[in-house]
Every structure is written in C-alpha cells, then in structure tokens.
Enzyme design. Structure first.
Site, mmCIF file in Angstrom:
data_model
loop_
_atom_site.group_PDB
_atom_site.id
_atom_site.type_symbol
_atom_site.label_atom_id
_atom_site.label_comp_id
_atom_site.label_asym_id
_atom_site.label_seq_id
_atom_site.Cartn_x
_atom_site.Cartn_y
_atom_site.Cartn_z
ATOM 1 N N ARG A 183 0.890 -1.179 0.000
ATOM 2 C CA ARG A 183 0.000 0.000 0.000
ATOM 3 C C ARG A 183 0.923 1.223 0.000
ATOM 4 N NH1 ARG A 183 2.461 1.852 3.730
ATOM 5 N NH2 ARG A 183 0.924 3.505 3.766
ATOM 6 N N ASP A 218 -1.970 10.823 -1.900
ATOM 7 C CA ASP A 218 -2.397 9.783 -2.849
ATOM 8 C C ASP A 218 -2.749 10.367 -4.208
ATOM 9 O OD1 ASP A 218 -3.032 8.613 -0.010
ATOM 10 O OD2 ASP A 218 -2.718 6.979 -1.429
HETATM 11 O O1 MRU Z 1 -4.452 3.185 2.312
HETATM 12 P P1 MRU Z 1 -2.966 3.387 2.164
HETATM 13 O O2 MRU Z 1 -2.184 2.810 3.291
HETATM 14 O O3 MRU Z 1 -2.479 2.952 0.814
HETATM 15 O O4 MRU Z 1 -2.798 4.970 2.240
HETATM 16 C C1 MRU Z 1 -1.505 5.508 2.149
HETATM 17 C C2 MRU Z 1 -1.459 6.981 2.297
HETATM 18 O O5 MRU Z 1 -2.465 7.643 2.475
HETATM 19 C C3 MRU Z 1 -0.117 7.622 2.134
HETATM 20 O O6 MRU Z 1 -0.020 8.768 2.918
HETATM 21 C C4 MRU Z 1 0.085 8.006 0.656
HETATM 22 O O7 MRU Z 1 -0.179 6.930 -0.187
HETATM 23 C C5 MRU Z 1 1.455 8.500 0.392
HETATM 24 S S1 MRU Z 1 2.645 7.219 0.445
HETATM 25 C C6 MRU Z 1 4.165 7.893 0.099
#
Ligand code: MRU
Length: 346
Positions: A46, A237
């Site tokens: 993730r 994201d």
């Molecule tokens: O649901 P996730 O764990 O994939 O969410 C991750 C995040 O929100 C991070 O802050 C984002 O992807 C940036 S990672 C460098």
C-alpha cells in the site's frame, strides 16, 4: 537499515506483507497480474508510489507469462492485466500513472516480437522502481531544510519506505533531516482504522532509532494546542491541478488544526502523484473500504451487529491549508494551479 518494500527475485515480484507488520516480517511472491492486483486490493502492499511500482511489475509478470504466445494472444492477456490492475484501488493516482507508462511501452512494441515486448516491459517496471528511490531522495533533499533542529514532526498514516520503493516521501523528509545531522523526533498518529501509523510508521522509525511517539488520532489537536508539535509532514495519494490533496483519512482534520495553531503543514509527494487532469479535489475518487475495518480488527469485533458504518479511506485537504508541496523538483509554497503548472516546467 532500509527495508526493501518490493523486490524482483528470480522472475517473481516479492512484497513485504504489510498486513502482518510489525509482528511478523515476511515476503509474499506474485507471479501474475491478478495476484499483484489482489495484493494491492488486500493491502499487502500500500502507499501510492509502492502501488504504482507493484502495478508496473504486475504488467511485466503477465508479459513474461505470455512471452511464448502469439502476438494476438499476448495483447489480449496484457489488456486483461491492465484492466484487473486498474480496478485494484481507486484513489492513488500513481497506480494509473504507472499503468499508463506501461501501456505506452506496450503500444510501442506492437510491431515487434513478443519476447522483446516482454523484456521492454520488465525493463520499464525496473526503471519505475529504481527512479522512485531517487525521486524520494530528492524530495528528502528539498524538504530537509524545512525541518528545524530539534523539531517535533507530526506525520499521519505511513508515507515511508514501506509506502514507496524506498526512503519514503514524508518519512523521506524526516530521514533526510536526520541524515543532515538534525536531532528531530516524530509524532506518529495511529491512523484509524487500518493503523498504518501505529503498525508501519512507528516500526520504521524504531528500526532506525529515530525517536518516535505514538498517539491516537484524536490526541493530535491536544498536542498542537499544548505547543508540542512544530511541523506536520504527510504524503499524498492524489494532488489535483490546483493543489487540493487527497491523503489518508484524518489528514484534513490535521490541516484544519494546524491552521488554527499556526503550525506549518507540508505535503511531500512525487510529480507522479499530481493529477493534472483533475481541476480540484472534488473530483478525486475516494475509496470506500470494508466496514469490517471499522467494526473490529483482525477478527475481533467490537461494534454491535447491525450498525451502519462509513469507511472512507481518504479525505481531501484544500490547497489553501497547505504551507508547501515538497516534490523532487523543489518546494512549492502555498500551492495553486499556476505554481503547480510551473512545477512541471522546471
Ligand atoms: O491506504 P494506504 O495505506 O495505501 O494509504 C496511504 C497513504 O495515504 C499515504 O499517505 C500516501 O499513499 C502517500 S505514500 C508515500
């Protein structure tokens, strides 16, 4: 010590199983695109950049599986791989960015032999992977001067080595500040409901002996009010063309609190996280995840059966609340549409 979130070994993609961290550290192997898509959906891997790198390898795996097939069969298999990977998670734009690069590579090889196409696709996936580490180091170099000696840095979710190919974005800034000799400490928000802060960020910081204090998300405002937070750095994201930023649920709350307490609020993200096709944050798709993540954890249920649940995985922080966007091309103070456009011309 730096963790290898994903690695290419003997024709397979190996991923640290982030569902099991920090209690167990083990790699799982993927050998086709459907397995990679499942690993992304189930959060084995993730974090926006790590998802993008994995998806690229997913296409490469599928290409290698069909490298002995006729051209038409190969193309059908790849089209199916692109489809299944694109459906894995909706919010992190790095997934679609990486798939688009792979799609263009595939299109360029259409006239040639299938074997050469498979090789070119693997090479590109490996390039996306190694570039990501370099990009994060550049983000760290640009961001480190924004972190003062002795700063107490709050972060949310995990935007670390585990969320990228290495070094991290928000945690990359923290690592680079530490490497520059600054004695800083981190406040890691737990990050309900999936606990990326408690399970992943705290673990990364402990591994590297960077002092870290774990708090639950609802403690953040209190700490800011008490003057115990000097700066906030988070990842992203998807950043819209005007700087509105989608990141892990709870980020918007922090940005509002930061403004109230006049605490600088930075977003660290690669250019591949900026979606110039989306004018503002209202058009960013927000993933809604399984209610079971809110009603319990790892099979233990604490909420009443029959309760309604909302589980949006991300929220959008308006650009007006962002002190600066830290990218590999430099820092954009108070991002807006013009400054973001200019960023791509640097
Ligand atoms: O649901 P996730 O764990 O994939 O969410 C991750 C995040 O929100 C991070 O802050 C984002 O992807 C940036 S990672 C460098």
């Amino acid at each position: 010590m730096q963790v290898e979130t994903l690695r290419w070994r003997e024709g397979r993609l190996e991923l640290i199983d982030q569902r099991r961290l920090p209690l167990e550290f083990e790699y799982v192997a993927c050998t086709d695109a459907a397995q990679v898509a499942r690993a992304i959906r189930d959060m084995v891997v993730r974090g926006a950049p790590a998802i993008g790198c994995s998806a690229a390898y997913g296409v490469a795996l599928e290409a290698r599986r069909h490298a002995g097939a006729a051209r038409a069969q190969f193309d059908v298999a790849l089209d199916q791989a692109f489809r299944v990977l694109a459906q894995s998670r909706p919010t992190a734009v790095n997934l679609f960015w990486a798939l688009e690069r792979m799609r263009q590579c595939h299109a360029r090889t259409r006239g040639g032999p299938v074997q050469a196409a498979a090789e070119a696709l693997l090479q590109l996936a490996q390039q996306i992977h190694s570039d990501d580490i370099e990009i994060n180091r550049a983000i760290g170099r640009h961001g480190a001067p924004l972190i003062a000696e002795g700063a107490r840095v709050m972060t949310h979710c995990n935007a670390g080595a585990l969320a990228t190919a290495g070094h991290g974005t928000a945690l990359g800034v923290i690592r680079s500040a530490r490497d520059a000799g600054k004695h800083i400490s981190v406040i890691a928000n737990e990050t309900r409901p999936y606990l990326q802060g408690a399970r992943l960020t705290a673990w990364e910081m402990v591994q590297e002996s960077i002092p870290v204090t774990l708090v639950t998300d609802n403690m953040a405002g209190h700490l800011m009010q008490q003057g115990r937070v000097d700066v906030i750095v988070v990842g992203a994201d998807r950043v819209a063309a005007n700087g509105d930023t989608a990141n892990k649920i709870g980020t918007y709350t922090l940005a509002v609190l930061a403004e109230r307490h006049r605490i600088p609020f930075y977003v660290a993200a690669p250019l591949s996280t900026i979606d110039m096709a989306i004018a503002d944050g209202s058009a960013i798709p927000i993933e809604e995840r399984d209610p079971a993540e809110v009603t319990g954890f790892r099979g233990v249920r604490w909420a009443a059966e029959g309760v309604n649940v909302a589980n949006p995985a991300f929220d959008v922080t308006p650009a007006a609340l962002i002190t600066g966007l830290i990218t590999e091309s430099g820092v954009v103070g108070q991002p807006d549409a013009g400054k973001i456009r200019a960023l791509f011309e640097r």
